[in-house]
Each structure stands twice: as C-alpha cells, then as structure tokens.
Design a protein around this motif. Structure first.
Motif, short mmCIF file in Angstrom:
data_model
loop_
_atom_site.label_atom_id
_atom_site.label_comp_id
_atom_site.label_asym_id
_atom_site.label_seq_id
_atom_site.Cartn_x
_atom_site.Cartn_y
_atom_site.Cartn_z
N PRO A 84 -63.38 36.68 -85.03
CA PRO A 84 -62.78 35.74 -85.98
C PRO A 84 -61.35 36.08 -86.36
CG PRO A 84 -64.73 36.79 -86.95
CD PRO A 84 -64.63 37.25 -85.53
N GLY A 85 -61.00 37.36 -86.32
CA GLY A 85 -59.63 37.76 -86.62
C GLY A 85 -58.63 37.20 -85.63
N LYS A 86 -59.04 37.14 -84.36
CA LYS A 86 -58.16 36.57 -83.34
C LYS A 86 -57.98 35.07 -83.57
CE LYS A 86 -57.18 36.40 -78.47
NZ LYS A 86 -57.42 36.99 -77.18
N ILE A 87 -59.04 34.42 -84.02
CA ILE A 87 -58.95 32.99 -84.33
C ILE A 87 -58.00 32.76 -85.50
CG2 ILE A 87 -60.27 31.00 -85.18
CD1 ILE A 87 -62.63 32.13 -83.46
N ILE A 88 -58.09 33.60 -86.51
CA ILE A 88 -57.17 33.49 -87.65
C ILE A 88 -55.73 33.62 -87.15
CG2 ILE A 88 -56.35 34.61 -89.77
CD1 ILE A 88 -59.33 35.44 -90.24
N GLU A 125 -54.45 33.39 -83.92
CA GLU A 125 -54.01 32.44 -82.89
C GLU A 125 -54.02 30.97 -83.36
OE1 GLU A 125 -53.03 33.33 -79.71
OE2 GLU A 125 -53.29 35.45 -80.24
N ASP A 126 -55.02 30.61 -84.15
CA ASP A 126 -55.18 29.20 -84.51
C ASP A 126 -54.61 28.82 -85.87
OD1 ASP A 126 -56.50 29.01 -82.12
OD2 ASP A 126 -58.50 28.81 -82.98
N TYR A 127 -54.30 29.81 -86.68
CA TYR A 127 -53.81 29.52 -88.04
C TYR A 127 -52.45 30.17 -88.32
CZ TYR A 127 -58.37 27.48 -88.89
OH TYR A 127 -59.49 26.70 -88.81
N LEU A 128 -52.40 31.49 -88.26
CA LEU A 128 -51.15 32.15 -88.66
C LEU A 128 -49.98 31.82 -87.75
CD1 LEU A 128 -52.42 35.69 -89.78
CD2 LEU A 128 -52.24 33.56 -91.09
N ARG A 129 -50.16 31.96 -86.44
CA ARG A 129 -49.05 31.69 -85.52
C ARG A 129 -48.58 30.24 -85.59
NH1 ARG A 129 -51.00 35.43 -80.86
NH2 ARG A 129 -50.05 37.37 -81.53
N GLY A 163 -62.34 29.77 -95.97
CA GLY A 163 -62.77 28.38 -96.01
C GLY A 163 -61.91 27.54 -96.93
N ARG A 164 -61.63 28.10 -98.08
CA ARG A 164 -60.79 27.38 -99.05
C ARG A 164 -59.34 27.27 -98.56
NH1 ARG A 164 -61.63 25.93 -104.51
NH2 ARG A 164 -59.65 25.62 -105.56
N ALA A 165 -58.81 28.37 -98.04
CA ALA A 165 -57.41 28.38 -97.59
C ALA A 165 -57.17 27.45 -96.40
CB ALA A 165 -56.99 29.81 -97.24
N PHE A 166 -58.10 27.44 -95.46
CA PHE A 166 -57.90 26.67 -94.23
C PHE A 166 -58.67 25.35 -94.20
CE2 PHE A 166 -57.30 31.09 -92.26
CZ PHE A 166 -55.91 31.04 -92.43
N ASP A 167 -59.28 24.99 -95.32
CA ASP A 167 -60.04 23.75 -95.43
C ASP A 167 -61.13 23.67 -94.35
OD1 ASP A 167 -60.77 21.36 -96.66
OD2 ASP A 167 -59.47 20.16 -95.34
N THR A 168 -61.85 24.78 -94.24
CA THR A 168 -63.01 24.85 -93.35
C THR A 168 -64.20 25.22 -94.22
OG1 THR A 168 -62.69 27.20 -92.87
CG2 THR A 168 -61.59 25.62 -91.39
N THR A 169 -65.32 25.47 -93.60
CA THR A 169 -66.48 25.91 -94.37
C THR A 169 -66.60 27.42 -94.27
OG1 THR A 169 -68.03 25.76 -92.53
CG2 THR A 169 -67.69 23.76 -93.85
N PRO A 170 -67.12 28.06 -95.30
CA PRO A 170 -67.36 29.50 -95.20
C PRO A 170 -68.38 29.80 -94.09
CG PRO A 170 -67.91 28.68 -97.41
CD PRO A 170 -67.45 27.53 -96.61
N GLU A 171 -69.28 28.87 -93.85
CA GLU A 171 -70.28 29.06 -92.79
C GLU A 171 -69.63 29.21 -91.42
OE1 GLU A 171 -72.27 27.26 -96.28
OE2 GLU A 171 -70.50 26.64 -95.14
N LEU A 172 -68.53 28.51 -91.19
CA LEU A 172 -67.82 28.65 -89.92
C LEU A 172 -67.44 30.11 -89.70
CD1 LEU A 172 -66.12 27.63 -87.45
CD2 LEU A 172 -64.22 27.50 -89.05
N TRP A 173 -66.84 30.72 -90.71
CA TRP A 173 -66.36 32.10 -90.59
C TRP A 173 -67.52 33.09 -90.48
CZ3 TRP A 173 -61.69 32.16 -88.98
CH2 TRP A 173 -60.86 31.08 -89.29
N MET A 174 -68.59 32.83 -91.24
CA MET A 174 -69.76 33.71 -91.16
C MET A 174 -70.44 33.59 -89.79
SD MET A 174 -69.72 35.43 -93.94
CE MET A 174 -71.20 36.34 -93.55
#
Length: 104
Positions: free
Chosen positions: A11-15, A17-21, A60-71
């Motif tokens: 999940p860290g790579k997703i954060i 590659e898909d969000y921070l960059r 989930g709150r920051a990226f407007d996703t669900t916490p379940e996605l990250w879990m």
C-alpha cells in the motif's frame, strides 16, 4: 486456497505512485495533512511499515477512499508475504468435525 500468484503491491507504493507523485505532494506535507510524523509515513511509503486501522481511517479521509480499501491492500500484502516467506503453516494438519468429536 485461491491466492494471488504475483506479489501484491504494498500500500505504501500505491500511496507514493498513485497519490503523492501525481499530486506533487511530499511525504512531509502528506504526513502533516494526516497528522502523523514524516518518519511514520516514510516507513509506509518505503514499504517498511504497515497500514494500521488508524492510518486507514486517515488515508480514507485524505484521499476520499474507504478505510477498507487500505486495510484490504495491507491484508492482501501481509497474507501473500506470510504464505511465501515461511512454509511452517503447511505443516498444520486440517481439522475436521469428525476428528474434533472423536477426541471429546
């Protein structure tokens, strides 16, 4: 068992590659937004830390996703790693109802 053949993406790579960059946000800036230390987020984005339930809620709150996605991402990664790093789990003998009742 119907498991993934390839190693799931951490999940860290997703954060990273898909969000921070794409958003041009630094780890320091995102850590501040999440209310965690830079070190905490850096460990996750460098694939040395795990997503906790609290972090899942924050992401989930920051990226407007669900916490379940990250879990779920973390769970899939952890299960795959456990399955492939050690084979001790394969030594466990399956328990059947017949065996349970026979020992009673």
């Amino acid at each position: 068992m119907n498991r993934m053949k390839r190693k799931p993406t951490h999940p860290g790579k997703i954060i990273q590659e898909d969000y921070l960059r794409p958003l041009s946000i630094t780890v320091t800036e995102m850590a501040s937004t999440l209310g965690v230390s830079r070190k905490t987020l850096s460990k996750i984005t460098n694939e040395r830390g795990s997503i906790t339930p609290d972090m899942a809620l924050r992401l989930g709150r920051a990226f407007d996703t669900t916490p379940e996605l990250w879990m779920d991402l973390q769970k899939n990664y952890d299960l795959w790693m456990a399955e492939h790093e050690s084979k001790d789990w394969q030594k466990v003998i399956p328990v059947s109802p017949e065996k349970l009742h026979a020992s009673a």
